[in-house]
Design an enzyme around this catalytic site. Sequence first.
Site, mmCIF file in Angstrom:
data_model
loop_
_atom_site.group_PDB
_atom_site.id
_atom_site.type_symbol
_atom_site.label_atom_id
_atom_site.label_comp_id
_atom_site.label_asym_id
_atom_site.label_seq_id
_atom_site.Cartn_x
_atom_site.Cartn_y
_atom_site.Cartn_z
ATOM 1 N N PRO A 146 22.875 -17.314 99.424
ATOM 2 C CA PRO A 146 22.047 -16.841 98.309
ATOM 3 C C PRO A 146 22.831 -16.777 96.996
ATOM 4 O O PRO A 146 22.235 -16.759 95.924
ATOM 5 C CB PRO A 146 21.616 -15.430 98.740
ATOM 6 C CG PRO A 146 21.875 -15.347 100.205
ATOM 7 C CD PRO A 146 22.977 -16.305 100.506
ATOM 8 N N GLU A 180 25.308 -10.393 107.614
ATOM 9 C CA GLU A 180 25.414 -10.115 106.174
ATOM 10 C C GLU A 180 26.157 -11.214 105.429
ATOM 11 O O GLU A 180 26.134 -11.268 104.209
ATOM 12 C CB GLU A 180 26.094 -8.761 105.940
ATOM 13 C CG GLU A 180 25.201 -7.559 106.231
ATOM 14 C CD GLU A 180 23.826 -7.666 105.579
ATOM 15 O OE1 GLU A 180 23.771 -7.734 104.337
ATOM 16 O OE2 GLU A 180 22.814 -7.684 106.310
ATOM 17 N N ARG A 219 16.311 -38.522 103.619
ATOM 18 C CA ARG A 219 15.262 -39.447 103.211
ATOM 19 C C ARG A 219 15.699 -40.339 102.058
ATOM 20 O O ARG A 219 15.072 -41.364 101.790
ATOM 21 C CB ARG A 219 13.962 -38.703 102.863
ATOM 22 C CG ARG A 219 14.080 -37.758 101.706
ATOM 23 C CD ARG A 219 12.823 -36.965 101.489
ATOM 24 N NE ARG A 219 11.710 -37.794 101.027
ATOM 25 C CZ ARG A 219 11.613 -38.299 99.804
ATOM 26 N NH1 ARG A 219 12.535 -38.052 98.893
ATOM 27 N NH2 ARG A 219 10.576 -39.050 99.471
ATOM 28 N N ASP A 221 9.001 -44.323 93.814
ATOM 29 C CA ASP A 221 9.287 -44.934 92.513
ATOM 30 C C ASP A 221 8.386 -44.372 91.438
ATOM 31 O O ASP A 221 8.830 -44.031 90.361
ATOM 32 C CB ASP A 221 9.055 -46.454 92.568
ATOM 33 C CG ASP A 221 10.247 -47.144 93.209
ATOM 34 O OD1 ASP A 221 11.291 -46.487 93.355
ATOM 35 O OD2 ASP A 221 10.107 -48.323 93.561
#
Length: 246
Positions: free
Chosen positions: A89, A116, A154, A169
């Site tokens: 985070p 944690e 991908r 595209d």
Amino acid sequence: MRIDVVTLFPDLIAHCAAAGVVGRAQERGLLQVVAWNPRDYTSDPYRRVDERPFGGGPGMVMLIDPLRAALAAARAAAAEAAPVIYLSPQGARLNQARVRELAQRPRLILLCGRYEGVDERLLEHEVDEEISIGDYVLSGGELAAAVLIDAIGRLQEGALNDAESAAQDSFSDGLLDCPHYTRPERHELGVVPPVLLSGDHAAIRRWRRKQALGRTWQRRPDLLAGRQLEPEDQKLLLEFQEDTKI
Ligand code: 9D3
């Protein structure tokens, strides 16, 4: 490209990376995802990977040594240098520009935290970059790693088929997608916009561009802020705005 993942949940990573486009990329030999479990690198009989935090407080902290050993094993499994990315985070927020950059590298090692978090000394010595996937609280780094692997996978050359690449595209230009329709033409829930049935390919391209611009303006104005539109795009957006006033 090779991605090694250090995680207490190797099955979760393997399962995610086996699905869909990314799974196909692995089958095609374009991408290799390998998970390493720090629990396999513990030396105590209980296979402990976490301990209570110094200074007190709730939760547990991941121990240095099992993580360090798992990282070393992952690093040694291939010849190329591999930067270690900690999903956390506290990291810099992931976006498509960052994904494109990471997708070009031959190798990455992803480190997933649980509890944690990880002992700070391991982060100081072993981690090169920290990435967050957004401002919400997950229970660990694995789903964030899966997001990153999916987005990177991908983009590997040859991962997408021609249709998927063509679609990319026309829309990897920072706009939201246009609406899509398929059969039937007329349905209880509504009809297909007539232009899509017209066979006029120039008109269809124009309509789609107008929808993409209009929806981006409506839903994600932040994507258009500080961006100078081409005169043709300006005209299409103005048309969309006029249409939506009626
Ligand atoms: C409720 C616990 N929080 C106390 C202030 C700290 C905290 C520790 C560990 C919050 C989340 C996590 C686990 N999250 C991740 O490992 C994580 C994450 C995320 O939670 N959000 C967005 N991106 C990421 S990347 C890794």
